[in-house]
Design a protein around this motif. Sequence first.
Motif, PDB file in Angstrom:
ATOM      1  N   PRO A 219      55.893  46.548 -92.536  1.00 13.58           N
ATOM      2  CA  PRO A 219      54.626  46.199 -91.873  1.00 13.58           C
ATOM      3  C   PRO A 219      54.747  46.098 -90.346  1.00 13.58           C
ATOM      4  N   LEU A 220      55.900  45.568 -89.874  1.00 17.40           N
ATOM      5  CA  LEU A 220      56.028  45.423 -88.418  1.00 17.40           C
ATOM      6  C   LEU A 220      56.077  46.774 -87.721  1.00 17.40           C
ATOM      7  N   GLU A 221      56.839  47.713 -88.315  1.00 16.90           N
ATOM      8  CA  GLU A 221      56.891  49.064 -87.740  1.00 16.90           C
ATOM      9  C   GLU A 221      55.505  49.701 -87.766  1.00 16.90           C
ATOM     10  N   GLN A 222      54.780  49.403 -88.836  1.00 20.27           N
ATOM     11  CA  GLN A 222      53.433  49.985 -88.976  1.00 20.27           C
ATOM     12  C   GLN A 222      52.506  49.445 -87.879  1.00 20.27           C
ATOM     13  N   LEU A 223      52.571  48.121 -87.648  1.00 24.67           N
ATOM     14  CA  LEU A 223      51.725  47.530 -86.609  1.00 24.67           C
ATOM     15  C   LEU A 223      52.124  48.060 -85.233  1.00 24.67           C
ATOM     16  N   ALA A 224      53.438  48.204 -85.020  1.00 28.46           N
ATOM     17  CA  ALA A 224      53.894  48.735 -83.729  1.00 28.46           C
ATOM     18  C   ALA A 224      53.404  50.167 -83.556  1.00 28.46           C
ATOM     19  N   ALA A 225      53.419  50.948 -84.651  1.00 25.41           N
ATOM     20  CA  ALA A 225      52.945  52.335 -84.569  1.00 25.41           C
ATOM     21  C   ALA A 225      51.470  52.375 -84.177  1.00 25.41           C
ATOM     22  N   VAL A 226      50.680  51.462 -84.755  1.00 24.54           N
ATOM     23  CA  VAL A 226      49.251  51.406 -84.415  1.00 24.54           C
ATOM     24  C   VAL A 226      49.086  51.005 -82.939  1.00 24.54           C
ATOM     25  N   ASN A 227      49.842  49.984 -82.527  1.00 29.32           N
ATOM     26  CA  ASN A 227      49.732  49.540 -81.125  1.00 29.32           C
ATOM     27  C   ASN A 227      50.159  50.632 -80.155  1.00 29.32           C
ATOM     28  N   ASN A 228      51.068  51.500 -80.630  1.00 24.60           N
ATOM     29  CA  ASN A 228      51.615  52.531 -79.764  1.00 24.60           C
ATOM     30  C   ASN A 228      50.753  53.800 -79.713  1.00 24.60           C
ATOM     31  N   LEU A 229      49.727  53.852 -80.556  1.00 23.57           N
ATOM     32  CA  LEU A 229      48.918  55.085 -80.621  1.00 23.57           C
ATOM     33  C   LEU A 229      48.315  55.483 -79.271  1.00 23.57           C
ATOM     34  N   PRO A 230      47.745  54.518 -78.496  1.00 21.95           N
ATOM     35  CA  PRO A 230      47.187  54.940 -77.201  1.00 21.95           C
ATOM     36  C   PRO A 230      48.222  55.640 -76.323  1.00 21.95           C
ATOM     37  N   THR A 231      49.462  55.144 -76.327  1.00 23.46           N
ATOM     38  CA  THR A 231      50.512  55.778 -75.513  1.00 23.46           C
ATOM     39  C   THR A 231      50.771  57.195 -76.007  1.00 23.46           C
ATOM     40  N   LEU A 232      50.885  57.316 -77.337  1.00 22.15           N
ATOM     41  CA  LEU A 232      51.157  58.623 -77.931  1.00 22.15           C
ATOM     42  C   LEU A 232      50.008  59.597 -77.634  1.00 22.15           C
ATOM     43  N   LEU A 233      48.783  59.079 -77.717  1.00 22.29           N
ATOM     44  CA  LEU A 233      47.621  59.936 -77.477  1.00 22.29           C
ATOM     45  C   LEU A 233      47.482  60.298 -76.002  1.00 22.29           C
ATOM     46  N   ASP A 234      47.952  59.399 -75.125  1.00 16.26           N
ATOM     47  CA  ASP A 234      47.963  59.746 -73.699  1.00 16.26           C
ATOM     48  C   ASP A 234      48.957  60.873 -73.440  1.00 16.26           C
ATOM     49  N   GLN A 235      50.054  60.882 -74.235  1.00 14.34           N
ATOM     50  CA  GLN A 235      51.067  61.941 -74.062  1.00 14.34           C
ATOM     51  C   GLN A 235      50.621  63.253 -74.710  1.00 14.34           C
ATOM     52  N   HIS A 236      49.892  63.135 -75.819  1.00 10.29           N
ATOM     53  CA  HIS A 236      49.474  64.332 -76.558  1.00 10.29           C
ATOM     54  C   HIS A 236      47.948  64.370 -76.613  1.00 10.29           C
ATOM     55  N   LYS A 237      47.372  64.829 -75.535  1.00 11.07           N
ATOM     56  CA  LYS A 237      45.915  64.741 -75.399  1.00 11.07           C
ATOM     57  C   LYS A 237      45.161  65.686 -76.339  1.00 11.07           C
ATOM     58  N   GLU A 238      45.877  66.648 -76.939  1.00 14.88           N
ATOM     59  CA  GLU A 238      45.186  67.618 -77.820  1.00 14.88           C
ATOM     60  C   GLU A 238      45.028  67.077 -79.234  1.00 14.88           C
ATOM     61  N   VAL A 239      45.580  65.899 -79.511  1.00 17.59           N
ATOM     62  CA  VAL A 239      45.510  65.378 -80.885  1.00 17.59           C
ATOM     63  C   VAL A 239      44.054  65.119 -81.278  1.00 17.59           C
ATOM     64  N   LYS A 240      43.688  65.638 -82.477  1.00 18.25           N
ATOM     65  CA  LYS A 240      42.313  65.441 -82.968  1.00 18.25           C
ATOM     66  C   LYS A 240      42.312  64.756 -84.328  1.00 18.25           C
ATOM     67  N   LEU A 241      43.513  64.550 -84.887  1.00 14.16           N
ATOM     68  CA  LEU A 241      43.587  63.916 -86.212  1.00 14.16           C
ATOM     69  C   LEU A 241      44.827  63.023 -86.294  1.00 14.16           C
ATOM     70  N   ILE A 242      44.603  61.832 -86.829  1.00  9.90           N
ATOM     71  CA  ILE A 242      45.730  60.941 -87.136  1.00  9.90           C
ATOM     72  C   ILE A 242      45.659  60.635 -88.628  1.00  9.90           C
ATOM     73  N   VAL A 243      46.760  60.900 -89.326  1.00  6.95           N
ATOM     74  CA  VAL A 243      46.801  60.587 -90.760  1.00  6.95           C
ATOM     75  C   VAL A 243      47.744  59.408 -90.971  1.00  6.95           C
ATOM     76  N   PHE A 244      47.308  58.440 -91.753  1.00  7.51           N
ATOM     77  CA  PHE A 244      48.157  57.316 -92.173  1.00  7.51           C
ATOM     78  C   PHE A 244      48.385  57.463 -93.664  1.00  7.51           C
ATOM     79  N   ASP A 245      49.567  57.925 -94.065  1.00  3.79           N
ATOM     80  CA  ASP A 245      49.823  58.171 -95.484  1.00  3.79           C
ATOM     81  C   ASP A 245      50.983  57.290 -95.970  1.00  3.79           C
ATOM     82  N   SER A 246      50.749  56.151 -96.508  1.00  2.00           N
ATOM     83  CA  SER A 246      49.490  55.491 -96.707  1.00  2.00           C
ATOM     84  C   SER A 246      49.394  54.233 -95.844  1.00  2.00           C
ATOM     85  N   ILE A 247      48.189  53.732 -95.734  1.00  2.00           N
ATOM     86  CA  ILE A 247      47.963  52.501 -94.982  1.00  2.00           C
ATOM     87  C   ILE A 247      48.431  51.309 -95.825  1.00  2.00           C
ATOM     88  N   THR A 248      48.480  51.514 -97.134  1.00  2.00           N
ATOM     89  CA  THR A 248      48.652  50.439 -98.109  1.00  2.00           C
ATOM     90  C   THR A 248      50.087  50.023 -98.379  1.00  2.00           C
TER      91      THR A 248
END
Length: 320
Positions: free
Chosen positions: A188-217
């Motif tokens: 869960p902690l890695e998962q939360l960090a991944a979510v928190n880190n998404l803006p940074t990742l998206l700033d680096q990869h501006k062409e991203v149009k889809l994020i898949v979470f397999d699985s959120i559960t």
Amino acid sequence: TLALPPSLRSKLLATGFCTTTALVSVAPFQLAREASITLEEALAVLSLVPRTCSDHTGGPVAGSTTAWDLLMKNERGRIETGSVEVDKILGGGILSKELTEICGVPGVGKTQLSMQLAVNVQIPVKFGGVGGHAIYIDTEGSFMMERVLQITEAVIDSLRIKSPGFSAAPLTAEDFLSHMYLLRVHDPLEQLAAVNNLPTLLDQHKEVKLIVFDSITFNFRQDFENMRERTRLLASMAQKLMAVAEIYDVAIVLVNQVTHKVTSEGFRTVPALGESWSHVCTNRLMVYWMDGQRYAHLAKSPSLPVGTAPYVITEEGVRD
Ligand code: ADP
């Protein structure tokens, strides 16, 4: 860049709060807890984050956008699923700025559909796609490289056949696969960090149009005795994902498992993660088997009627 003491800065970075955008939608108590800082420190950090009063489109002044402007800006591309019938119930495909949940029992095809979307999102605009990149967050180890390659090659073959002009400047499997950014999270902690880190990742990869979470559960079904804490963490994750979808104009697909609920008529299969989670997603697509046939059922959408469509999974991927 915020002027912060180095110790505070490193705590924020370690928890994945790497940009000011990541801090825009976070509440002080959340920030304090997730970054292990005091509430006073969290308030001090957040007071440095610029918060403009924005209108519905992210414009700087509330009220400066009309409904007509919104309609004109609303040319969001839809990511096709590979099945014309499933696309029909989805109004053409998966939409950006929205959270779409795909739920179903193990083995029903959630990962196949997710991998297909991560390939299809890359179909260039001139060939009817949205021409974006994909981030694939794998929490279960279910992402299969060989299978993605197979699905990619089938997409390339069909573009070659259907799209005049494709053969003149064809995309290769390497083009597709090198625009799929993979993250493997284990708890869960890695998962939360991944979510928190998404803006940074998206700033680096501006062409991203889809994020898949397999699985959120997956990470939130194990080792969670404190259900209130789980609900709180899920709500915080959902809030951040909604902000990311809106701000970065990406589609977010959240794979969810199902659970059995006892009702007066017996057992009923319902999406996992409970009632409060069920309000999070913009769209909910339930995938299931019946009499040897796979079906996708749109159970929730803000603008489309409930609907059901059959689909198949072949060597090529998701099809009719
Ligand atoms: P889930 O994520 O819902 O647990 P998957 O997405 O892994 O399930 O789907 C597994 C299903 O996909 C199985 O029914 C399997 O038969 C089917 N499948 C996987 N690869 C292929 C293939 N190459 N050809 C046809 N069907 C396949």
